[in-house]
Motif scaffolding. Sequence first.
Motif, short mmCIF file in Angstrom:
data_model
loop_
_atom_site.label_atom_id
_atom_site.label_comp_id
_atom_site.label_asym_id
_atom_site.label_seq_id
_atom_site.Cartn_x
_atom_site.Cartn_y
_atom_site.Cartn_z
N UNK A 181 9.23 -34.63 -41.74
CA UNK A 181 10.14 -35.04 -40.68
C UNK A 181 9.79 -34.28 -39.28
N UNK A 182 9.05 -33.39 -39.11
CA UNK A 182 8.90 -32.40 -37.87
C UNK A 182 8.31 -33.27 -36.95
N UNK A 220 20.05 -23.97 -46.02
CA UNK A 220 18.83 -24.42 -46.51
C UNK A 220 18.35 -25.74 -45.90
N UNK A 221 17.24 -25.77 -45.09
CA UNK A 221 16.67 -27.03 -44.45
C UNK A 221 15.31 -27.44 -45.07
N UNK A 222 15.49 -28.44 -45.91
CA UNK A 222 13.96 -28.98 -46.52
C UNK A 222 13.60 -30.15 -46.01
N UNK A 223 12.36 -29.91 -46.02
CA UNK A 223 11.53 -31.23 -45.60
C UNK A 223 10.18 -31.33 -45.88
N UNK A 224 9.22 -32.23 -45.62
CA UNK A 224 7.76 -32.02 -46.12
C UNK A 224 7.65 -33.00 -46.97
N UNK A 225 6.32 -33.18 -47.16
CA UNK A 225 5.87 -34.15 -48.41
C UNK A 225 5.91 -33.74 -49.86
N UNK A 226 6.12 -34.74 -50.50
CA UNK A 226 6.16 -34.56 -51.91
C UNK A 226 5.10 -34.00 -52.73
N UNK A 227 4.84 -33.51 -53.91
CA UNK A 227 6.13 -33.10 -54.63
C UNK A 227 6.71 -31.75 -54.09
N UNK A 228 5.97 -31.25 -53.19
CA UNK A 228 6.31 -29.74 -53.02
C UNK A 228 7.71 -29.46 -52.59
N UNK A 229 8.28 -30.70 -51.76
CA UNK A 229 9.67 -30.66 -51.22
C UNK A 229 10.84 -30.63 -52.47
N UNK A 239 20.40 -29.16 -46.88
CA UNK A 239 19.89 -30.17 -46.34
C UNK A 239 18.77 -30.79 -46.93
N UNK A 240 18.63 -31.75 -47.81
CA UNK A 240 17.40 -32.07 -48.81
C UNK A 240 16.29 -32.85 -47.70
N UNK A 241 16.84 -33.33 -46.51
CA UNK A 241 15.54 -33.81 -45.77
C UNK A 241 15.08 -35.08 -46.52
N UNK A 242 16.10 -35.86 -47.01
CA UNK A 242 15.59 -37.34 -47.69
C UNK A 242 16.38 -38.49 -46.96
N UNK A 243 15.91 -39.31 -47.06
CA UNK A 243 16.72 -40.38 -45.90
C UNK A 243 17.40 -41.51 -46.87
N UNK A 244 16.66 -42.19 -47.87
CA UNK A 244 17.43 -43.35 -48.70
C UNK A 244 17.52 -42.84 -50.03
N UNK A 245 18.07 -41.63 -50.33
CA UNK A 245 18.37 -41.37 -51.92
C UNK A 245 19.77 -41.07 -52.19
N UNK A 246 20.19 -41.12 -53.56
CA UNK A 246 21.53 -41.13 -53.63
C UNK A 246 21.96 -39.59 -53.48
N UNK A 290 25.91 -30.09 -50.46
CA UNK A 290 24.35 -30.80 -50.36
C UNK A 290 24.85 -31.98 -49.63
N UNK A 291 23.71 -32.16 -48.60
CA UNK A 291 23.53 -33.31 -47.79
C UNK A 291 22.13 -33.76 -47.84
N UNK A 292 21.96 -35.22 -48.04
CA UNK A 292 20.52 -35.78 -47.94
C UNK A 292 19.95 -35.51 -46.40
N UNK A 293 20.90 -35.92 -45.71
CA UNK A 293 20.36 -36.05 -44.27
C UNK A 293 21.36 -35.71 -43.36
N UNK A 294 21.28 -35.09 -42.03
CA UNK A 294 22.20 -34.84 -41.04
C UNK A 294 21.58 -35.52 -39.74
N UNK A 295 22.16 -36.19 -38.88
CA UNK A 295 21.89 -36.65 -37.68
C UNK A 295 21.60 -35.20 -36.92
N UNK A 296 20.92 -35.43 -35.76
CA UNK A 296 20.68 -34.24 -34.72
C UNK A 296 21.79 -33.33 -34.65
N UNK A 297 22.85 -34.08 -34.21
CA UNK A 297 23.96 -33.44 -33.75
C UNK A 297 24.74 -32.57 -34.85
N UNK A 298 24.76 -33.28 -35.92
CA UNK A 298 25.45 -32.67 -37.30
C UNK A 298 24.59 -31.59 -37.75
#
Length: 352
Positions: free
Chosen positions: A15-16, A201-210, A231-238, A249-257
């Motif tokens: 996402x960088x 913990x801020x995660x992102x990056x390509x799979x499967x390493x994320x 913060x998992x860095x995934x957009x459309x997961x449960x 645990x949060x999948x994704x946060x807006x910039x402000x959050x």
Amino acid sequence: MPKKRILVAVLNWGLGHATRCIPIIKALQEHDFKVFIASDGAALELLKKEFPNIKAFELPSYNISYSKSAHTFKWKLLRETPGILKAINREKKEVKRLVEAYKFSGIISDNRFGCRHSKINSVFITHQLNVLSGSTTYLSSNMHQKYISKFNECWVPDLPGNNNLSGMMGHLKKTPANVKYIGPLSRFKNTPQPKKYNYAVILSGPEPQRTMLEKKLLYSFKASDKKIILVRGVINEKEMLSSNKNIYIKNYLTSEALQKVILESDLIICRSGYSSIMDLAKLEKKAFFIPTPGQYEQQYLAKKFMKQGVAAYCQQENFTISKLDDSKHFSGFGGFNFSVDFRDFFTFFERK
């Protein structure tokens, strides 16, 4: 007079690339440009969430992925090169169609090689004038520089001189004529917050390493009494739940959050990706880096900031909670200038 139209095209590799273009998009709007965005996958979804009123286009995917083994990643990427080149050619055709349909005045491409047009000014954004790839660094850097030379300008999100963030990646012995240093980019503002978490913990990056790192960290923290947000860095997961009540645990946060969470945390645990480093520098935070296995850029940056006494790091396979104690011996980020006058750079789009 009608507003000049600018297409901002972003690589979908983690996402960088998307997050660091957020301040550029906002600056374009502030300087009275009409902005359009283009990408694919999670990067496109993120930008659409950040800018729901901006028209967005989907571009062909490069389909870059990591191998499970650090030792085979480079060769896997080489095997995928023909597919990437085909995607770049499809991207060129799509950009040509978009330019004709929407009459753009310029293109800003963050690491999308096919997003340029001969009849309008096109900018390439990268922090990698040198592309580190081990024994093939000379070859990968030379190829990258040839692609860059096809753009009218190359904007490097860093400072010139020795007090910089990208080191040898963003600084050559002789700076090419079309390269300009625009200063580090971050979507965040440094507004102090009361502390709430021990670790973010801020995660992102390509799979499967994320996912591999996520599982390792959750296992390591399963009995921890520290207050942790992941913060998992995934957009459309449960949404995922943790068995440890101290882990939120949060999948994704807006910039402000996300900005708020980082400022509320004592220590940030994340990859040593360049966009993450710019964000940490902007917020003047302490960090512990876990570079992506096999990614030479992140390995280099983690070692660079450890040697400078800024941040501790360890390899993914060696991580244990006890290693986080090393961070008390490091200074954290600070002292970098983030004041950019984009007006000076945007005059570039007046020249054709």
